[in-house]
Design a protein around this motif. Structure first.
Motif, short mmCIF file in Angstrom:
data_model
loop_
_atom_site.label_atom_id
_atom_site.label_comp_id
_atom_site.label_asym_id
_atom_site.label_seq_id
_atom_site.Cartn_x
_atom_site.Cartn_y
_atom_site.Cartn_z
N MET A 1 36.92 -5.82 33.22
CA MET A 1 37.38 -6.38 34.47
C MET A 1 36.35 -6.07 35.54
N ARG A 2 36.04 -7.06 36.32
CA ARG A 2 35.07 -6.85 37.39
C ARG A 2 35.67 -7.34 38.70
N MET A 3 35.67 -6.45 39.68
CA MET A 3 36.19 -6.82 40.99
C MET A 3 35.07 -7.38 41.84
N ASN A 4 35.44 -8.22 42.74
CA ASN A 4 34.56 -8.76 43.76
C ASN A 4 34.00 -7.59 44.59
N GLU A 5 32.72 -7.62 44.94
CA GLU A 5 32.15 -6.54 45.74
C GLU A 5 32.81 -6.45 47.10
N GLY A 6 33.44 -7.53 47.52
CA GLY A 6 34.17 -7.52 48.78
C GLY A 6 35.32 -6.53 48.79
N VAL A 7 35.86 -6.19 47.62
CA VAL A 7 36.93 -5.19 47.54
C VAL A 7 36.40 -3.84 48.04
N GLU A 8 35.23 -3.45 47.55
CA GLU A 8 34.63 -2.19 47.98
C GLU A 8 34.39 -2.21 49.49
N TRP A 9 33.82 -3.29 49.96
CA TRP A 9 33.50 -3.40 51.39
C TRP A 9 34.77 -3.33 52.23
N ALA A 10 35.82 -4.02 51.79
CA ALA A 10 37.08 -4.05 52.52
C ALA A 10 37.74 -2.67 52.56
N LEU A 11 37.72 -1.98 51.42
CA LEU A 11 38.32 -0.65 51.38
C LEU A 11 37.58 0.32 52.32
N HIS A 12 36.25 0.29 52.27
CA HIS A 12 35.48 1.17 53.15
C HIS A 12 35.71 0.80 54.62
N SER A 13 35.82 -0.47 54.91
CA SER A 13 36.08 -0.89 56.30
C SER A 13 37.43 -0.38 56.77
N CYS A 14 38.44 -0.47 55.93
CA CYS A 14 39.76 0.05 56.29
C CYS A 14 39.72 1.55 56.55
N VAL A 15 39.04 2.28 55.70
CA VAL A 15 38.92 3.73 55.88
C VAL A 15 38.19 4.02 57.20
N ASN A 16 37.08 3.31 57.45
CA ASN A 16 36.33 3.55 58.68
C ASN A 16 37.16 3.24 59.92
N LEU A 17 37.97 2.19 59.86
CA LEU A 17 38.82 1.87 61.00
C LEU A 17 39.83 2.99 61.28
N CYS A 18 40.21 3.73 60.25
CA CYS A 18 41.10 4.87 60.45
C CYS A 18 40.43 5.99 61.24
N PHE A 19 39.12 6.09 61.14
CA PHE A 19 38.40 7.14 61.85
C PHE A 19 38.18 6.81 63.32
N PRO A 37 25.78 -7.94 54.86
CA PRO A 37 25.68 -9.23 55.56
C PRO A 37 26.96 -9.49 56.37
N THR A 38 26.79 -9.69 57.65
CA THR A 38 27.93 -9.84 58.55
C THR A 38 28.85 -10.99 58.16
N ALA A 39 28.26 -12.15 57.87
CA ALA A 39 29.07 -13.33 57.56
C ALA A 39 29.95 -13.09 56.33
N TYR A 40 29.40 -12.44 55.31
CA TYR A 40 30.18 -12.20 54.10
C TYR A 40 31.26 -11.15 54.34
N LEU A 41 30.93 -10.08 55.06
CA LEU A 41 31.95 -9.08 55.38
C LEU A 41 33.04 -9.71 56.23
N ASN A 42 32.66 -10.56 57.16
CA ASN A 42 33.64 -11.21 58.02
C ASN A 42 34.66 -11.99 57.20
N LYS A 43 34.21 -12.63 56.11
CA LYS A 43 35.14 -13.35 55.23
C LYS A 43 36.15 -12.39 54.62
N GLN A 44 35.69 -11.22 54.23
CA GLN A 44 36.59 -10.23 53.65
C GLN A 44 37.59 -9.73 54.70
N LEU A 45 37.09 -9.49 55.90
CA LEU A 45 37.95 -9.01 56.98
C LEU A 45 38.99 -10.08 57.36
#
Length: 160
Positions: A1-19, A37-45
């Motif tokens: 099973m392979r997750m989209n790299e956006g999962v990692e980015w989204a999880l880290h972003s959520c953790v960072n927002l907690c700080f 890349p901002t545009a790609y992270l923005n899609k995840q957000l």
């Protein structure tokens, strides 16, 4: 099973927002933290926003923040928001094409391969559902106590 790299980015972003509670952070600033890349992270957000995990505000002081408390956001919520709710294993009932197959049988329910894969996925999903963003934040703070302060300072000193 392979997750989209956006999962990692989204999880880290959520953790960072907690700080940095109580602040909205733009996709550009969140992306800069890890040189993403901002545009790609923005899609995840945006996907997290559609799932009710993040809220966004427009305007000069706009950005993203958690839409609910980190204790109420599971890792599975984030994975599902980014990768979708579909099962990782999709039984196509190839046994129906084999010799001696019963065309009326529902091999998704009786095939040992299918049953094994579904059991593994259920275990995987239970584990993700049993871990919240708050749990991750707590583990980060315990393992790397300087992270919260360093993250807050980084975002406070970011000029763009």
């Amino acid at each position: 099973m392979r997750m989209n790299e956006g999962v990692e980015w989204a999880l880290h972003s959520c953790v960072n927002l907690c700080f940095i509670p109580g602040e909205t952070v733009t996709a550009k600033r969140l992306a800069a933290f890890y040189e993403l890349p901002t545009a790609y992270l923005n899609k995840q957000l945006q996907a997290l926003g559609r799932a009710g995990i993040l809220s966004s505000t427009s305007g000069p002081k706009g950005g993203f923040e958690l839409a609910r408390s980190p204790e109420r956001i599971t890792v599975l919520d984030v994975v599902t928001a980014i990768d979708g709710p579909e099962e990782a294993f999709r039984c196509t009932e190839i046994l129906k094409a084999g010799p001696g197959a019963d065309q009326k049988a529902d091999y998704r329910k009786t095939c040992l391969v299918s049953m094994t894969m579904r059991k593994a996925e259920l275990t995987y999903r239970r584990e993700l559902a049993g871990t919240t963003i708050a749990d991750l934040v707590g583990q980060v703070e315990q393992t790397h106590p300087e992270t919260a302060v360093n993250t807050r300072n980084w975002f406070a000193n970011l000029t763009s």
